[in-house]
Design a protein around this motif. Structure first.
Motif, mmCIF file in Angstrom:
data_model
loop_
_atom_site.group_PDB
_atom_site.id
_atom_site.type_symbol
_atom_site.label_atom_id
_atom_site.label_comp_id
_atom_site.label_asym_id
_atom_site.label_seq_id
_atom_site.Cartn_x
_atom_site.Cartn_y
_atom_site.Cartn_z
ATOM 1 N N ILE A 1 0.837 -1.209 0.000
ATOM 2 C CA ILE A 1 0.000 0.000 0.000
ATOM 3 C C ILE A 1 0.868 1.254 0.000
ATOM 4 C CG2 ILE A 1 -1.748 1.291 1.271
ATOM 5 C CD1 ILE A 1 -2.742 -1.373 2.412
ATOM 6 N N ILE A 2 1.941 1.248 0.782
ATOM 7 C CA ILE A 2 2.820 2.420 0.857
ATOM 8 C C ILE A 2 3.481 2.690 -0.486
ATOM 9 C CG2 ILE A 2 5.008 3.240 1.848
ATOM 10 C CD1 ILE A 2 4.131 2.036 4.503
ATOM 11 N N SER B 1 -6.022 16.822 3.050
ATOM 12 C CA SER B 1 -5.076 15.871 3.647
ATOM 13 C C SER B 1 -5.317 15.695 5.144
ATOM 14 C CB SER B 1 -3.638 16.345 3.411
ATOM 15 O OG SER B 1 -3.322 16.355 2.038
ATOM 16 N N LEU B 2 -5.779 16.742 5.804
ATOM 17 C CA LEU B 2 -6.028 16.654 7.245
ATOM 18 C C LEU B 2 -7.141 15.668 7.589
ATOM 19 C CD1 LEU B 2 -5.721 20.395 8.358
ATOM 20 C CD2 LEU B 2 -4.271 18.496 9.087
ATOM 21 N N LEU B 3 -7.950 15.314 6.599
ATOM 22 C CA LEU B 3 -9.035 14.358 6.851
ATOM 23 C C LEU B 3 -8.519 12.951 7.104
ATOM 24 C CD1 LEU B 3 -11.619 15.467 4.119
ATOM 25 C CD2 LEU B 3 -11.691 15.951 6.571
ATOM 26 N N VAL B 4 -7.243 12.689 6.779
ATOM 27 C CA VAL B 4 -6.693 11.344 6.953
ATOM 28 C C VAL B 4 -6.817 10.880 8.396
ATOM 29 C CG1 VAL B 4 -4.522 10.036 7.016
ATOM 30 C CG2 VAL B 4 -5.104 11.370 4.997
ATOM 31 N N LEU B 5 -6.440 11.727 9.340
ATOM 32 C CA LEU B 5 -6.403 11.309 10.745
ATOM 33 C C LEU B 5 -7.798 10.979 11.293
ATOM 34 C CD1 LEU B 5 -4.177 10.788 12.817
ATOM 35 C CD2 LEU B 5 -4.653 13.040 13.780
ATOM 36 N N PRO B 6 -8.785 11.859 11.177
ATOM 37 C CA PRO B 6 -10.107 11.504 11.718
ATOM 38 C C PRO B 6 -10.749 10.308 11.012
ATOM 39 C CG PRO B 6 -10.224 13.574 10.503
ATOM 40 C CD PRO B 6 -8.778 13.251 10.674
ATOM 41 N N ILE B 7 -10.559 10.193 9.687
ATOM 42 C CA ILE B 7 -11.143 9.053 8.976
ATOM 43 C C ILE B 7 -10.463 7.753 9.410
ATOM 44 C CG2 ILE B 7 -11.473 7.987 6.711
ATOM 45 C CD1 ILE B 7 -11.714 10.776 5.519
ATOM 46 N N SER B 8 -9.127 7.787 9.543
ATOM 47 C CA SER B 8 -8.398 6.594 9.997
ATOM 48 C C SER B 8 -8.837 6.199 11.402
ATOM 49 C CB SER B 8 -6.886 6.856 9.972
ATOM 50 O OG SER B 8 -6.437 7.114 8.665
ATOM 51 N N VAL C 1 -6.684 4.576 3.633
ATOM 52 C CA VAL C 1 -7.228 5.935 3.703
ATOM 53 C C VAL C 1 -6.199 6.932 3.168
ATOM 54 C CG1 VAL C 1 -7.963 7.777 5.274
ATOM 55 C CG2 VAL C 1 -8.799 5.448 5.611
ATOM 56 N N ILE C 2 -4.935 6.762 3.562
ATOM 57 C CA ILE C 2 -3.867 7.638 3.076
ATOM 58 C C ILE C 2 -3.777 7.569 1.553
ATOM 59 C CG2 ILE C 2 -1.376 8.052 3.070
ATOM 60 C CD1 ILE C 2 -1.283 7.064 5.938
ATOM 61 N N PHE C 3 -3.857 6.361 1.004
ATOM 62 C CA PHE C 3 -3.763 6.176 -0.452
ATOM 63 C C PHE C 3 -4.896 6.903 -1.173
ATOM 64 C CE2 PHE C 3 -5.182 3.713 -4.183
ATOM 65 C CZ PHE C 3 -4.065 3.881 -4.998
ATOM 66 N N MET C 4 -6.122 6.727 -0.723
ATOM 67 C CA MET C 4 -7.266 7.330 -1.396
ATOM 68 C C MET C 4 -7.226 8.854 -1.307
ATOM 69 S SD MET C 4 -8.724 4.769 -2.698
ATOM 70 C CE MET C 4 -10.112 5.670 -3.373
ATOM 71 N N VAL C 5 -6.826 9.374 -0.160
ATOM 72 C CA VAL C 5 -6.730 10.832 -0.010
ATOM 73 C C VAL C 5 -5.629 11.393 -0.909
ATOM 74 C CG1 VAL C 5 -6.154 12.689 1.601
ATOM 75 C CG2 VAL C 5 -7.721 10.884 2.305
ATOM 76 N N GLU C 6 -4.522 10.660 -1.052
ATOM 77 C CA GLU C 6 -3.430 11.123 -1.912
ATOM 78 C C GLU C 6 -3.873 11.205 -3.374
ATOM 79 O OE1 GLU C 6 -0.016 12.813 -2.822
ATOM 80 O OE2 GLU C 6 -0.535 12.234 -0.764
ATOM 81 N N VAL C 7 -4.667 10.246 -3.810
ATOM 82 C CA VAL C 7 -5.205 10.290 -5.178
ATOM 83 C C VAL C 7 -6.062 11.537 -5.371
ATOM 84 C CG1 VAL C 7 -6.744 9.157 -6.828
ATOM 85 C CG2 VAL C 7 -5.130 7.791 -5.486
ATOM 86 N N ALA C 8 -6.943 11.798 -4.404
ATOM 87 C CA ALA C 8 -7.802 12.979 -4.495
ATOM 88 C C ALA C 8 -6.974 14.266 -4.483
ATOM 89 C CB ALA C 8 -8.801 12.981 -3.331
ATOM 90 N N CYS C 9 -5.942 14.321 -3.643
ATOM 91 C CA CYS C 9 -5.107 15.523 -3.541
ATOM 92 C C CYS C 9 -4.389 15.830 -4.847
ATOM 93 C CB CYS C 9 -4.086 15.366 -2.416
ATOM 94 S SG CYS C 9 -4.760 15.547 -0.755
ATOM 95 N N HIS C 10 -3.981 14.787 -5.570
ATOM 96 C CA HIS C 10 -3.256 15.017 -6.824
ATOM 97 C C HIS C 10 -4.107 15.813 -7.817
ATOM 98 C CE1 HIS C 10 -0.719 14.408 -10.295
ATOM 99 N NE2 HIS C 10 -1.719 13.818 -10.938
ATOM 100 N N PHE C 11 -5.375 15.429 -7.973
ATOM 101 C CA PHE C 11 -6.229 16.119 -8.932
ATOM 102 C C PHE C 11 -6.653 17.499 -8.418
ATOM 103 C CE2 PHE C 11 -6.655 11.670 -10.173
ATOM 104 C CZ PHE C 11 -6.407 11.779 -11.535
ATOM 105 N N VAL C 12 -6.790 17.631 -7.110
ATOM 106 C CA VAL C 12 -7.089 18.953 -6.556
ATOM 107 C C VAL C 12 -5.906 19.898 -6.770
ATOM 108 C CG1 VAL C 12 -7.575 20.218 -4.423
ATOM 109 C CG2 VAL C 12 -8.723 18.055 -4.874
ATOM 110 N N ARG C 13 -4.675 19.386 -6.659
ATOM 111 C CA ARG C 13 -3.484 20.212 -6.918
ATOM 112 C C ARG C 13 -3.507 20.768 -8.345
ATOM 113 N NH1 ARG C 13 -0.711 15.918 -4.074
ATOM 114 N NH2 ARG C 13 -0.074 16.669 -2.022
ATOM 115 N N LEU C 14 -3.842 19.900 -9.302
ATOM 116 C CA LEU C 14 -3.902 20.347 -10.694
ATOM 117 C C LEU C 14 -4.904 21.490 -10.859
ATOM 118 C CD1 LEU C 14 -3.822 16.942 -12.621
ATOM 119 C CD2 LEU C 14 -2.026 18.668 -12.561
ATOM 120 N N TYR C 15 -6.070 21.353 -10.258
ATOM 121 C CA TYR C 15 -7.094 22.391 -10.373
ATOM 122 C C TYR C 15 -6.627 23.691 -9.728
ATOM 123 C CZ TYR C 15 -11.309 25.033 -9.458
ATOM 124 O OH TYR C 15 -12.239 26.040 -9.381
ATOM 125 N N MET C 16 -5.997 23.584 -8.547
ATOM 126 C CA MET C 16 -5.545 24.794 -7.850
ATOM 127 C C MET C 16 -4.421 25.488 -8.620
ATOM 128 S SD MET C 16 -7.583 25.060 -5.385
ATOM 129 C CE MET C 16 -6.785 26.516 -4.692
#
Length: 508
Positions: free
Chosen positions: A353-354, A388-395, A411-426
């Motif tokens: 997973i890592i 990214s801060l959502l990782v801790l409460p969801i975990s 949870v870390i993996f799924m959030v990282e995928v979401a963050c990548h596309f949000v970075r592109l938009y920002m």
């Protein structure tokens, strides 16, 4: 291609080769020392060191933002040429880090000591050792904080040779530490933490002396520059969100695993993380050589050159870590069994997973640097850092509901995928980054390479037994499959011609 662009490409290539040389030596030493340390300390003490040392690095939410700021502002000032005021900026950075070190010391000796003794889950007879490890880890961390401006100067001036040699020296000292640990008559866990603190102090002195002798503008005059201090602290204040998110995503989850499952699970995650660090080091070095050029291109308003570096850096970073990771993911049980005498439970799944998370993260390295180069980080950090801060409460929610330890890493993996596309938009919204072109040139090509190349290695691995022959065959098939797919599906026509010409030139 302009002469300036050609020189920049050559410099990136040279620095990358130097950093790869550093990484090969460090990877071998680190993997060997990890095995010996695990064997000497045992799974419980090894996990204890990882979680306590990791808890200390939770204070990186303060220093992590300053690390990024120091590298960004120094590279930006150098990119200005004669108009830059490097010495004033360097002195301001040193003073800010001295102040941060004092804050971290106070927080560590109050909040840190209280948390370690009140909430961490250790064997009853190891709390004294845990406190000693915490103290030595705190010293190590503070020394590393004070070294940040000097490390940033080496990277900004692109003196990767010095950076590589000092890093190799550090790895060599850690190798000596392992031999001393084996013969030590003292408590081995405490002795190990003390030796690492000593190494950190020695390396800090070397960096300081090198910068003082080689960079005339990198000597501290102990004077604040109010304008630069305001800019750096403004940059840091928003980057603090990203640093906090990074700490919660890694060390916060590590603490949760300790609270719910104990030090043995921390040992499994520690081993998986060290393999990932060794693998990801190749990509980190590649991006480290490119980052100064991205910032300098932005500072000189050469945006098209910057986009080319970002695109190729993102794509080739993914290709490198994917080619290295695929055989490790498929043959993880065999590799860990050969490397370690005792493989802690969950290590195989954690490692897989890592590594998948690292592949997704590799795409974002140059994207993050381009955003930092612009200095427009407020909205970016609020959005991406908040996600990214959502990782801790969801975990915590998943672990509290009784899900296994691996759920936190998913949870870390799924959030990282979401963050990548949000970075592109920002990036598109903040600096006009060509998001659509990036998706076509980078994202879709990487997805196509993975989809095609994984099939044959997976079928080969499934048919063979868990043996050395299986490892060799699977690794060879994986490498050939990945390289072929990267060449035909991952590269465009111009890039393929460059590769062919390079190969022909080498043969001639």
């Amino acid at each position: 291609m302009s002469i300036q662009t050609s020189d920049n490409n050559k410099r990136i290539a040279k620095n990358t080769l130097l950093l790869y040389f550093r990484m090969l030596i460090m990877m071998g030493i680190n993997l060997y020392t990890s095995r010996v340390v695990l064997d000497v300390l045992g799974a419980s003490d090894f996990g204890l060191y990882n979680v306590v040392g990791g808890f200390v690095t939770m204070f990186t939410l303060i220093s992590g933002a300053m690390t990024t700021a120091s590298q960004r502002f120094l590279s930006f000032e150098i990119g200005k040429g004669d108009a830059g005021d490097i010495q004033s900026l360097f002195s301001t950075a040193v003073l800010i880090h001295v102040f941060l070190a004092m804050i971290i010391f106070v927080l560590g000796e109050t909040l840190g000591v209280w948390f370690v003794n009140s909430y961490m889950n250790f064997p009853q007879d190891r709390y004294v050792a845990a406190n000693w490890v915490f103290q030595f880890s705190l010293v190590t961390f503070i020394v590393n904080v004070l070294s940040v401006p000097y490390n940033a100067a080496l990277i900004a001036y692109e003196r990767m040779s010095a950076f590589a040699y000092v890093s190799i020296l550090e790895a060599g000292l850690k190798l000596v530490t392992v031999f001393l640990l084996v013969v030590s008559p003292f408590d081995k866990l405490i002795f190990y933490a003390a030796l690492l603190a000593f190494i950190a102090i020695a390396i800090r002195i070397i960096y300081g002396v090198y910068c003082y002798r080689n960079f005339k503008d990198c000597s501290c005059n102990w004077k604040w520059n109010k304008e630069q201090r305001a800019k750096m602290l403004s940059f840091v204040s928003w980057n603090m969100i990203g640093s906090l998110a990074g700490v919660m995503k890694e060390q916060g989850v590590n603490v949760l695993l300790n609270i719910f499952f104990g030090t043995t699970v921390n040992a499994a995650k520690g081993i998986a993380s060290q393999v990932n660090t060794a693998m990801n080091g190749f990509v980190a070095n590649f991006q480290l050589a490119m980052n100064p050029q991205i910032v300098k291109s932005y500072a000189s308003h050469e945006f098209e050159d910057m986009y080319k570096i970002v695109f190729r850096g993102s794509k080739f970073s993914f290709f490198m870590i994917y080619a290295l990771s695929l055989p490790v993911i498929l043959e993880a049980p065999f590799i860990l069994g050969v490397w370690l005498r005792t493989v802690p439970e969950h290590t195989v799944t954690f490692l897989r997973i890592i590594l998948m998370t690292a592949m997704v993260s590799s795409l974002s390295g140059t994207l993050i640097t381009s955003m930092h180069a612009s200095g427009k980080v407020r909205d970016y950090q609020i959005t991406v850092g908040g996600l990214s801060l959502l990782v801790l409460p969801i975990s915590y929610l998943f672990l509290k509901l009784g899900y296994p330890a691996t759920s936190a890493l998913m949870v870390i993996f799924m959030v990282e995928v979401a963050c990548h596309f949000v970075r592109l938009y920002m990036l598109k919204r903040s600096i006009g980054f060509p998001m659509g072109k990036y998706v076509r040139v980078v994202s879709l090509r990487c997805l196509l390479v993975v989809s095609v190349s994984v099939v044959l290695p997976f079928l080969v691995c499934a048919k063979l037994d868990n043996s050395f022959v299986s490892f060799l065959v699977t690794s060879a098939v994986s490498l050939l499959s990945v390289l072929a797919c990267e060449y035909f599906f991952g590269l465009d026509k111009k890039e393929r011609n460059v590769v062919v010409n390079k190969i022909i030139k080498r043969f001639k």
